[in-house]
Scaffold this motif. Structure first.
Motif, PDB file in Angstrom:
ATOM      1  N   LYS A  47      -4.243  -8.957   3.852  1.00 22.91           N
ATOM      2  CA  LYS A  47      -4.955  -9.626   2.775  1.00 22.91           C
ATOM      3  C   LYS A  47      -6.402  -9.154   2.716  1.00 22.91           C
ATOM      4  CE  LYS A  47      -1.980 -13.661   3.004  1.00 22.91           C
ATOM      5  NZ  LYS A  47      -1.874 -15.084   3.315  1.00 22.91           N
ATOM      6  N   ILE A  48      -6.644  -8.162   1.885  1.00 26.49           N
ATOM      7  CA  ILE A  48      -7.981  -7.687   1.610  1.00 26.49           C
ATOM      8  C   ILE A  48      -8.181  -7.820   0.107  1.00 26.49           C
ATOM      9  CG2 ILE A  48      -9.548  -5.738   1.755  1.00 26.49           C
ATOM     10  CD1 ILE A  48      -7.947  -4.682   4.015  1.00 26.49           C
ATOM     11  N   ILE A  86     -13.121  -8.703   2.495  1.00 22.35           N
ATOM     12  CA  ILE A  86     -12.246  -8.952   3.638  1.00 22.35           C
ATOM     13  C   ILE A  86     -11.884 -10.432   3.671  1.00 22.35           C
ATOM     14  CG2 ILE A  86     -12.038  -8.852   6.150  1.00 22.35           C
ATOM     15  CD1 ILE A  86     -14.087  -6.576   6.115  1.00 22.35           C
ATOM     16  N   GLN A  87     -10.591 -10.707   3.663  1.00 28.19           N
ATOM     17  CA  GLN A  87     -10.097 -12.077   3.629  1.00 28.19           C
ATOM     18  C   GLN A  87     -10.552 -12.870   4.859  1.00 28.19           C
ATOM     19  OE1 GLN A  87      -8.175 -13.908   1.467  1.00 28.19           O
ATOM     20  NE2 GLN A  87      -8.096 -15.656   2.847  1.00 28.19           N
ATOM     21  N   LYS A  88     -10.976 -14.112   4.632  1.00 32.09           N
ATOM     22  CA  LYS A  88     -11.303 -14.996   5.738  1.00 32.09           C
ATOM     23  C   LYS A  88     -10.017 -15.520   6.356  1.00 32.09           C
ATOM     24  CE  LYS A  88     -13.982 -19.117   6.964  1.00 32.09           C
ATOM     25  NZ  LYS A  88     -14.881 -20.192   6.454  1.00 32.09           N
ATOM     26  N   PRO A  89      -9.814 -15.324   7.664  1.00 27.10           N
ATOM     27  CA  PRO A  89      -8.566 -15.754   8.301  1.00 27.10           C
ATOM     28  C   PRO A  89      -8.287 -17.241   8.109  1.00 27.10           C
ATOM     29  CG  PRO A  89      -9.783 -14.302   9.768  1.00 27.10           C
ATOM     30  CD  PRO A  89     -10.689 -14.597   8.614  1.00 27.10           C
ATOM     31  N   PHE A  90      -7.040 -17.536   7.789  1.00 28.67           N
ATOM     32  CA  PHE A  90      -6.515 -18.898   7.638  1.00 28.67           C
ATOM     33  C   PHE A  90      -7.140 -19.672   6.479  1.00 28.67           C
ATOM     34  CE2 PHE A  90      -5.859 -17.893  12.178  1.00 28.67           C
ATOM     35  CZ  PHE A  90      -4.468 -17.965  12.210  1.00 28.67           C
ATOM     36  N   ALA A  91      -7.961 -19.033   5.674  1.00 32.89           N
ATOM     37  CA  ALA A  91      -8.523 -19.681   4.491  1.00 32.89           C
ATOM     38  C   ALA A  91      -7.629 -19.395   3.290  1.00 32.89           C
ATOM     39  CB  ALA A  91      -9.941 -19.195   4.232  1.00 32.89           C
ATOM     40  N   GLY A 104      -8.147 -15.267  -1.194  1.00 33.43           N
ATOM     41  CA  GLY A 104      -9.278 -15.004  -2.074  1.00 33.43           C
ATOM     42  C   GLY A 104     -10.595 -15.477  -1.509  1.00 33.43           C
ATOM     43  N   THR A 105     -10.534 -16.168  -0.364  1.00 28.80           N
ATOM     44  CA  THR A 105     -11.767 -16.591   0.311  1.00 28.80           C
ATOM     45  C   THR A 105     -12.287 -15.426   1.139  1.00 28.80           C
ATOM     46  OG1 THR A 105     -10.953 -18.857   0.455  1.00 28.80           O
ATOM     47  CG2 THR A 105     -12.827 -18.268   1.858  1.00 28.80           C
ATOM     48  N   VAL A 106     -13.481 -14.979   0.820  1.00 25.49           N
ATOM     49  CA  VAL A 106     -14.006 -13.753   1.418  1.00 25.49           C
ATOM     50  C   VAL A 106     -14.928 -14.059   2.591  1.00 25.49           C
ATOM     51  CG1 VAL A 106     -15.337 -11.664   0.963  1.00 25.49           C
ATOM     52  CG2 VAL A 106     -13.812 -12.568  -0.786  1.00 25.49           C
ATOM     53  N   LEU A 107     -14.663 -13.377   3.683  1.00 26.67           N
ATOM     54  CA  LEU A 107     -15.511 -13.505   4.867  1.00 26.67           C
ATOM     55  C   LEU A 107     -16.657 -12.508   4.848  1.00 26.67           C
ATOM     56  CD1 LEU A 107     -15.872 -14.723   7.779  1.00 26.67           C
ATOM     57  CD2 LEU A 107     -14.472 -12.806   8.579  1.00 26.67           C
ATOM     58  N   SER A 163      -6.884  -4.146   7.338  1.00 19.78           N
ATOM     59  CA  SER A 163      -7.036  -5.288   8.249  1.00 19.78           C
ATOM     60  C   SER A 163      -5.692  -5.688   8.848  1.00 19.78           C
ATOM     61  CB  SER A 163      -7.611  -6.504   7.509  1.00 19.78           C
ATOM     62  OG  SER A 163      -8.956  -6.302   7.159  1.00 19.78           O
ATOM     63  N   SER A 164      -5.738  -6.152  10.088  1.00 21.82           N
ATOM     64  CA  SER A 164      -4.598  -6.796  10.731  1.00 21.82           C
ATOM     65  C   SER A 164      -5.075  -8.111  11.308  1.00 21.82           C
ATOM     66  CB  SER A 164      -4.020  -5.923  11.854  1.00 21.82           C
ATOM     67  OG  SER A 164      -3.356  -4.793  11.330  1.00 21.82           O
ATOM     68  N   GLY A 165      -4.256  -9.153  11.172  1.00 21.50           N
ATOM     69  CA  GLY A 165      -4.676 -10.442  11.696  1.00 21.50           C
ATOM     70  C   GLY A 165      -3.526 -11.390  11.926  1.00 21.50           C
ATOM     71  N   ASN A 166      -3.808 -12.437  12.682  1.00 21.51           N
ATOM     72  CA  ASN A 166      -2.767 -13.406  13.022  1.00 21.51           C
ATOM     73  C   ASN A 166      -2.516 -14.418  11.918  1.00 21.51           C
ATOM     74  OD1 ASN A 166      -5.147 -14.827  13.246  1.00 21.51           O
ATOM     75  ND2 ASN A 166      -4.889 -15.386  15.392  1.00 21.51           N
TER      76      ASN A 166
END
Length: 330
Positions: free
Chosen positions: A3-4, A215-220, A223-226, A238-241
């Motif tokens: 999710k980017i 860059i997507q904010k994790p667990f948000a 569309g929420t950008v970090l 990106s890779s994330g949990n």
């Protein structure tokens, strides 16, 4: 799906451009398809729909070659051969060899023979998702070892008859790289390729500025950008949990598996984003660095030329590999 989020301020003028025999550089066209169980979009400036349609045809062709979920694919043929040699296309052999090389670089943390374990998990099934049986998972892990792969020209052999290949950790990046090469060969100077969140730029924007990638904010909420990163001719992966996961008894089980255990990795990271020239490299390194954790992952990135990274730890703190990296933390 990685999710980017892409920020583009230029309007897509597809109808106008399609009507012109020689589209102006300020006019963009885009095409979208569904491949590899994800949305694929290519947007380019100063080109025609025939060129973009060919990008989608490339995706379709590569999916038929490389998907372990398609019974007639070359990867399925290798996986079902029970250790017998299989003749594959040059592209498939090249990608398997590339996956092997990243297995060497990562000391086995990135392992394209993860399939025996990954096939036991289902991160798409929502309420029906479950943890695999421990004994079954342990047996699967015993067949994960990239060193059993043999590539001789276009002949691929798995020395372990129970081993199996899953290219999900690198295929989209490889295909994005091939699409970029095709567009450049067609004279395209400005384009943005999005393979399920693998973002790869051909040059910058037509007006000379960089593409801005969020860059997507994790667990948000999606569309929420970090943070955002400025790129021209670069890849952002990106890779994330937070990408594919389920919760059980208060614990999160995500799709980035430790090949030594078959279970989701817990390294104190929520996300790793790689900025590099190659999307395949970004794919492999984002997974590798997530499995290494912050300190060892940062050490690896800083040992490589032309590669930068953004790490997000479980406390949502952002760590960058270089102060010169054009990242804006929001």
């Amino acid at each position: 799906m990685k999710k980017i989020i892409l920020f583009l301020t230029a309007a897509v003028t597809a109808l106008t451009a399609a009507a012109c025999s020689s589209p102006r550089k300020s006019e963009s066209l885009s095409v979208t398809g569904m491949y590899f169980d994800t949305v694929v979009t290519v947007e380019a400036w100063g080109t025609d729909m025939d060129t973009l349609d060919q990008c989608m045809e490339m995706c379709r062709s590569y999916e038929q070659l490389l998907s372990a979920h398609i019974e007639t694919s070359e990867i399925s043929a290798v996986n079902h051969a029970k250790g017998q040699p299989v003749t594959v296309s040059e592209e498939t052999a090249e990608l398997i060899e590339l996956g092997y090389q990243y297995g060497v670089l990562s000391g086995g943390l990135f392992d394209i023979t993860i399939a025996p374990a990954s096939s036991l998990w289902d991160f798409h099934d929502g309420d029906n998702a479950h943890i695999p049986d421990a004994e079954e998972l342990s047996e699967a892990v015993s067949h994960i070892d990239y060193r059993c792969i043999r590539v001789d020209g276009c002949t691929v052999t798995l020395a372990d008859p129970e081993a199996a290949i899953d290219l999900g950790g690198i295929a989209k990046g490889y295909i994005a790289d091939q699409i970029k090469k095709y567009l450049e060969d067609e004279g395209v100077e400005h384009a943005l390729i999005n393979l399920g969140g693998n973002m790869l730029a051909v040059g910058g924007r037509y007006d000379g500025t960089d593409f801005q990638i969020g860059i997507q904010k994790p667990f948000a909420e999606t569309g929420t950008v970090l943070a955002s990163v400025a790129i021209s001719g670069k890849s952002v992966v990106s890779s994330g949990n937070y990408e594919r996961y389920f919760e059980q008894d208060g614990d999160i089980y995500h799709h980035i598996l430790n090949p030594a255990t078959g279970y989701p990795a817990d390294t104190g990271l929520n996300q790793v984003t790689i900025i590099s020239d190659s999307s395949a490299q970004g794919d492999a390194l984002s997974t590798t660095c997530f499995l290494l954790g912050l300190d060892k992952g940062m050490e690896l990135i800083q040992s490589l030329d032309g590669v930068e990274a953004v790490f997000v730890t479980s406390d949502m703190k952002v760590h960058v590999s270089s102060e010169d990296l054009p990242v804006t933390i929001l």
